[in-house]
Enzyme design. Structure first.
Site, mmCIF file in Angstrom:
data_model
loop_
_atom_site.group_PDB
_atom_site.id
_atom_site.type_symbol
_atom_site.label_atom_id
_atom_site.label_comp_id
_atom_site.label_asym_id
_atom_site.label_seq_id
_atom_site.Cartn_x
_atom_site.Cartn_y
_atom_site.Cartn_z
ATOM 1 N N LYS A 10 0.825 -1.214 0.000
ATOM 2 C CA LYS A 10 0.000 0.000 0.000
ATOM 3 C C LYS A 10 0.865 1.273 0.000
ATOM 4 C CE LYS A 10 -4.008 -2.175 2.135
ATOM 5 N NZ LYS A 10 -5.115 -1.978 3.085
ATOM 6 N N TYR A 50 -12.448 -1.793 -4.059
ATOM 7 C CA TYR A 50 -12.994 -1.948 -2.704
ATOM 8 C C TYR A 50 -14.518 -1.808 -2.675
ATOM 9 C CZ TYR A 50 -8.436 -1.905 -0.287
ATOM 10 O OH TYR A 50 -7.188 -2.224 0.216
ATOM 11 N N PHE A 58 -15.505 4.223 6.449
ATOM 12 C CA PHE A 58 -14.121 4.543 6.077
ATOM 13 C C PHE A 58 -13.869 4.485 4.575
ATOM 14 C CE2 PHE A 58 -14.272 0.019 7.367
ATOM 15 C CZ PHE A 58 -13.813 -0.604 6.215
ATOM 16 N N ARG A 86 -2.615 -14.231 4.680
ATOM 17 C CA ARG A 86 -3.320 -13.496 5.741
ATOM 18 C C ARG A 86 -2.630 -13.699 7.097
ATOM 19 N NH1 ARG A 86 -7.579 -10.701 4.179
ATOM 20 N NH2 ARG A 86 -8.593 -10.663 6.209
ATOM 21 N N THR A 92 -5.768 -6.869 10.689
ATOM 22 C CA THR A 92 -5.989 -5.633 9.918
ATOM 23 C C THR A 92 -5.462 -4.424 10.676
ATOM 24 O OG1 THR A 92 -7.961 -6.617 8.949
ATOM 25 C CG2 THR A 92 -7.765 -4.218 8.792
ATOM 26 N N ARG A 103 2.213 -6.607 9.208
ATOM 27 C CA ARG A 103 1.591 -5.387 9.733
ATOM 28 C C ARG A 103 2.214 -4.954 11.053
ATOM 29 N NH1 ARG A 103 -4.262 -7.238 7.504
ATOM 30 N NH2 ARG A 103 -4.264 -6.024 5.575
ATOM 31 N N ASN A 113 -2.190 0.292 6.665
ATOM 32 C CA ASN A 113 -1.772 -1.003 7.215
ATOM 33 C C ASN A 113 -0.857 -1.794 6.285
ATOM 34 O OD1 ASN A 113 -3.705 -1.841 5.422
ATOM 35 N ND2 ASN A 113 -4.908 -3.027 6.882
ATOM 36 N N HIS A 116 -2.180 -5.510 1.592
ATOM 37 C CA HIS A 116 -3.492 -6.105 1.387
ATOM 38 C C HIS A 116 -3.286 -7.548 0.947
ATOM 39 C CE1 HIS A 116 -7.559 -6.791 -0.119
ATOM 40 N NE2 HIS A 116 -6.972 -7.364 -1.156
ATOM 41 N N GLU A 127 -10.050 -10.024 -7.569
ATOM 42 C CA GLU A 127 -8.974 -9.037 -7.410
ATOM 43 C C GLU A 127 -7.856 -9.248 -8.436
ATOM 44 O OE1 GLU A 127 -7.985 -9.292 -3.231
ATOM 45 O OE2 GLU A 127 -9.863 -8.309 -2.669
#
Ligand code: CMP
Length: 138
Positions: A10, A50, A58, A86, A92, A103, A113, A116, A127
């Protein structure tokens, strides 16, 4: 069986120069890079990606953030790739992320964060197809 997942470095992590370190952690964890590209995405592109979150409070802030600077888009492959990525990313919210997770190491806040990762097979398929053409997956 080998599985593909989709990941993003990100804007916060890219800006701070963490891309190489994140890719190294992914390689160490056994992920192979199927496709990778740097991009600067528009707010509209972020909103499409998203879309599942469009009713969340948010959403506007998230799409502004994701279009705020360069990112790195990736398709990764390994056994159990979706769940394993993950796990490698951690919670998250980095405040809840376990030691050694991406993270915990690289994220600043629940929005900024760092990374993704797809959360299920159907979202991974969406995706990957959203950002990559079939001929780019080699
Ligand atoms: P990601 O895994 O990319 O999926 C949706 C993103 O929305 C998430 O990471 C966070 O960056 C962001 N997000 C999730 N929950 C919140 C929240 N409560 N406040 C702000 N951003 C959030």
């Amino acid at each position: 069986m080998s599985q593909r997942t989709f990941s993003i470095v990100k804007p916060d992590a890219f800006r701070k120069g963490f891309t190489g370190a994140i890719l190294a952690e992914m390689a160490k964890a056994g992920f192979k890079v199927v496709a990778i590209k740097k991009a600067s995405i528009s707010k509209v592109q972020a909103a499409g990606f998203y879309a599942v979150h469009k009713e969340r409070p948010f959403f506007d802030s998230l799409t502004t953030f994701m279009s705020s600077g360069p990112i790195v888009l990736m398709v990764l492959e390994k056994e159990n790739a979706i769940a394993d990525l993950r796990k490698l990313m951690g919670a998250t919210n980095p405040a809840n992320a376990e030691d050694g997770t991406l993270r915990k190491l690289f994220a600043a806040s629940i929005e900024e964060n760092a990374v993704h990762g797809s959360d299920a097979e159907d979202t991974a398929a969406f995706e990957i197809g959203y950002w990559f053409a079939g001929y780019e997956l080699v």
